[in-house]
Write a protein that holds these residues in place. Structure first.
Motif, short mmCIF file in Angstrom:
data_model
loop_
_atom_site.label_atom_id
_atom_site.label_comp_id
_atom_site.label_asym_id
_atom_site.label_seq_id
_atom_site.Cartn_x
_atom_site.Cartn_y
_atom_site.Cartn_z
N GLU A 185 84.79 -2.06 37.15
CA GLU A 185 85.91 -1.53 36.37
C GLU A 185 86.47 -0.27 37.03
N LEU A 186 85.62 0.51 37.63
CA LEU A 186 86.05 1.71 38.35
C LEU A 186 86.86 1.34 39.60
N GLY A 187 86.58 0.17 40.17
CA GLY A 187 87.34 -0.29 41.33
C GLY A 187 86.49 -0.69 42.52
N LEU A 188 85.17 -0.57 42.42
CA LEU A 188 84.32 -1.01 43.52
C LEU A 188 84.23 -2.53 43.52
N GLU A 189 84.04 -3.10 44.70
CA GLU A 189 83.97 -4.54 44.86
C GLU A 189 82.54 -4.96 45.17
N LEU A 190 82.10 -6.02 44.50
CA LEU A 190 80.76 -6.55 44.74
C LEU A 190 80.70 -7.15 46.14
N GLU A 191 79.77 -6.65 46.94
CA GLU A 191 79.62 -7.13 48.31
C GLU A 191 78.50 -8.15 48.42
N GLY A 192 77.43 -7.96 47.63
CA GLY A 192 76.31 -8.89 47.68
C GLY A 192 75.20 -8.48 46.75
N ARG A 193 74.34 -9.45 46.46
CA ARG A 193 73.19 -9.24 45.58
C ARG A 193 72.02 -10.01 46.16
N THR A 194 70.87 -9.34 46.28
CA THR A 194 69.71 -9.98 46.90
C THR A 194 68.41 -9.35 46.39
N MET A 195 67.32 -10.01 46.71
CA MET A 195 65.99 -9.49 46.40
C MET A 195 65.38 -8.99 47.72
N VAL A 196 64.84 -7.78 47.68
CA VAL A 196 64.16 -7.21 48.83
C VAL A 196 62.70 -7.05 48.42
N GLU A 197 61.82 -7.64 49.19
CA GLU A 197 60.41 -7.58 48.79
C GLU A 197 59.50 -7.70 50.00
N GLY A 198 58.28 -7.28 49.79
CA GLY A 198 57.27 -7.44 50.81
C GLY A 198 56.81 -6.14 51.43
N ASP A 248 93.91 6.86 32.92
CA ASP A 248 93.76 5.41 32.84
C ASP A 248 92.32 5.00 33.16
N THR A 249 91.74 5.63 34.16
CA THR A 249 90.36 5.32 34.54
C THR A 249 89.41 5.60 33.38
N LEU A 250 89.60 6.73 32.70
CA LEU A 250 88.75 7.06 31.55
C LEU A 250 88.90 6.04 30.43
N VAL A 251 90.11 5.61 30.15
CA VAL A 251 90.32 4.60 29.10
C VAL A 251 89.54 3.34 29.44
N ARG A 252 89.64 2.88 30.69
CA ARG A 252 88.96 1.66 31.10
C ARG A 252 87.44 1.81 31.08
N LEU A 253 86.94 2.97 31.54
CA LEU A 253 85.49 3.17 31.62
C LEU A 253 84.86 3.41 30.26
N ARG A 254 85.62 3.95 29.33
CA ARG A 254 85.09 4.14 27.96
C ARG A 254 84.71 2.80 27.33
N LYS A 255 85.38 1.73 27.72
CA LYS A 255 85.04 0.39 27.22
C LYS A 255 83.67 -0.04 27.71
N HIS A 256 83.15 0.64 28.73
CA HIS A 256 81.83 0.35 29.29
C HIS A 256 80.83 1.44 28.91
#
Length: 146
Positions: A25-38, A102-110
């Motif tokens: 909502e702030l404007g960052l874009e999801l680049e990836g999601r993974t599990m790191v283990e070991g 505007d950013t505050l209005v949008r982020l308050r919803k979160h």
């Protein structure tokens, strides 16, 4: 040798989904999601055998990244989320935005809330505020007035 760049800032959270939603909502874009283990990962962090779910988000310009981590093992051992701004250590990330209102209005919803009761004007050059985001994370917002 000179520094090439800052690669990312890391934040440990309990809920990756809530954090992803907030930062998207702030404007960052999801680049990836993974599990790191070991064992290899534990050699880097000093935590031994670990299992961590990691999400990487990037700013729209592609120059900065935010790494969100949820530790499964070992368990989280400290909680600094509600520390005041003058506590020792890394406490906040500051983002430049086009329109702070505007950013505050949008982020308050979160669930975002202003730390102070107002957005502060600095010498007619910028508007600034700190908010508490998901899980009490401290986030700075800045809008250039120039």
């Amino acid at each position: 040798m000179t520094l090439k760049r800052m690669d990312n800032i890391g934040i440990v959270v309990e809920s990756l989904d809530a954090a992803i939603s907030f930062f998207a909502e702030l404007g960052l874009e999801l680049e990836g999601r993974t599990m790191v283990e070991g064992e290899w990962a534990g050699r880097v962090t000093g935590l031994g055998d670990q299992r961590v779910e990691i999400v990487m988000m990037r700013t729209p310009d592609g120059h900065s990244r935010l790494e969100l981590s949820r530790f499964i093992t070992p368990p989280v051992v400290a909680d600094h989320r509600n520390a005041p701004v003058n506590a020792l250590g890394y406490l906040r990330v500051m983002f430049a935005v086009d329109d702070i209102d505007d950013t505050l209005v949008r982020l308050r919803k979160h669930g975002a809330e202003l730390v102070s009761s107002e957005v502060v004007e600095y010498q007619d050059a910028s508007r600034l505020c700190y908010i508490r985001g998901p899980e009490g994370l401290l986030i700075g917002l800045a809008q250039d007035r120039g």
